[in-house]
Design a protein around this motif. Sequence first.
Motif, short mmCIF file in Angstrom:
data_model
loop_
_atom_site.label_atom_id
_atom_site.label_comp_id
_atom_site.label_asym_id
_atom_site.label_seq_id
_atom_site.Cartn_x
_atom_site.Cartn_y
_atom_site.Cartn_z
N VAL A 34 38.82 50.77 51.82
CA VAL A 34 40.01 50.54 52.63
C VAL A 34 40.33 49.05 52.70
O VAL A 34 41.48 48.64 52.56
CB VAL A 34 39.85 51.16 54.04
CG1 VAL A 34 40.99 50.76 54.95
CG2 VAL A 34 39.75 52.67 53.94
N GLY A 35 39.29 48.23 52.88
CA GLY A 35 39.50 46.78 52.92
C GLY A 35 40.05 46.24 51.62
O GLY A 35 40.94 45.39 51.62
N ASN A 36 39.56 46.75 50.51
CA ASN A 36 40.06 46.29 49.21
C ASN A 36 41.49 46.77 48.97
O ASN A 36 42.28 46.08 48.34
CB ASN A 36 39.16 46.78 48.08
CG ASN A 36 39.57 46.19 46.76
OD1 ASN A 36 39.76 44.99 46.63
ND2 ASN A 36 39.74 47.04 45.76
N LEU A 44 48.49 52.32 41.21
CA LEU A 44 47.19 52.56 40.59
C LEU A 44 46.05 52.25 41.57
O LEU A 44 45.08 53.00 41.66
CB LEU A 44 47.05 51.71 39.32
CG LEU A 44 45.76 51.86 38.52
CD1 LEU A 44 45.64 53.28 37.99
CD2 LEU A 44 45.74 50.86 37.39
N GLU A 45 46.20 51.18 42.32
CA GLU A 45 45.19 50.84 43.33
C GLU A 45 45.10 51.93 44.40
O GLU A 45 44.01 52.25 44.88
CB GLU A 45 45.51 49.49 43.96
CG GLU A 45 45.31 48.32 43.02
CD GLU A 45 45.86 47.03 43.59
OE1 GLU A 45 46.38 47.03 44.73
OE2 GLU A 45 45.78 46.01 42.88
N GLY A 46 46.24 52.49 44.77
CA GLY A 46 46.24 53.58 45.75
C GLY A 46 45.55 54.83 45.23
O GLY A 46 44.78 55.46 45.94
N VAL A 47 45.82 55.18 43.97
CA VAL A 47 45.17 56.35 43.36
C VAL A 47 43.66 56.12 43.29
O VAL A 47 42.87 57.01 43.63
CB VAL A 47 45.76 56.63 41.96
CG1 VAL A 47 44.92 57.65 41.22
CG2 VAL A 47 47.19 57.10 42.08
N SER A 79 37.25 50.54 38.78
CA SER A 79 38.59 50.05 38.49
C SER A 79 38.90 50.25 37.01
O SER A 79 38.00 50.28 36.18
CB SER A 79 38.71 48.57 38.86
OG SER A 79 37.81 47.80 38.10
N VAL A 80 40.17 50.38 36.73
CA VAL A 80 40.61 50.55 35.36
C VAL A 80 41.23 49.22 34.96
O VAL A 80 42.43 49.00 35.13
CB VAL A 80 41.61 51.72 35.24
CG1 VAL A 80 41.98 51.98 33.80
CG2 VAL A 80 41.04 52.96 35.89
N ASP A 81 40.39 48.31 34.45
CA ASP A 81 40.82 46.93 34.24
C ASP A 81 41.97 46.80 33.25
O ASP A 81 42.96 46.12 33.53
CB ASP A 81 39.64 46.07 33.76
CG ASP A 81 38.54 45.98 34.80
OD1 ASP A 81 38.83 46.25 35.97
OD2 ASP A 81 37.42 45.64 34.42
N LEU A 82 41.86 47.41 32.10
CA LEU A 82 42.89 47.26 31.08
C LEU A 82 44.22 47.83 31.57
O LEU A 82 45.26 47.19 31.41
CB LEU A 82 42.45 47.94 29.78
CG LEU A 82 43.44 47.82 28.62
CD1 LEU A 82 43.62 46.36 28.24
CD2 LEU A 82 42.94 48.61 27.42
#
Length: 142
Positions: A127-129, A69-72, A53-56
């Motif tokens: 997929v669940g996340n 962003l979550e989809g990418v 994950s890209v937290d910042l």
Amino acid sequence: MMVIAVCMGMVQVLMRFVFELPSEWSEVSVRISLVWMVFLGIPAAFRFGSMMSVDLMHRLAPPRFQRFLEGVIAVLSLTMLGIIAWYGWDYAQRGAVQTIIGLEYFSMFWAFLALPVGAIFAMFGVVGNFLEPRHDELSTAL
């Protein structure tokens, strides 16, 4: 798997330094159990959003861009896991003719099988996340 690794590590230490009769099979079983432990732990890490994950960027982005962003991240993660599963299965099949040093009755197939099995289970976690995001580590980060 951690219990197996710790117990086999203790057996190795006892056999090598106390009895002065090192056993080849205990060191190999520690390595294989650690590999399996990692690849079976990866799906849980993906499910809770703790991997890749890209937290910042996620924190600073507006809510609509966060979902994009979550989809990418999900697509890239699924691509990477698909590659690991594909080549991991190929690697396991090629290793089926080899035996594990120290455990001559077992094929390397069982050691290498951790890659495709872990990658396939991790795909379900990705997929669940994506469907039900959990970012608990983001809220507790400093």
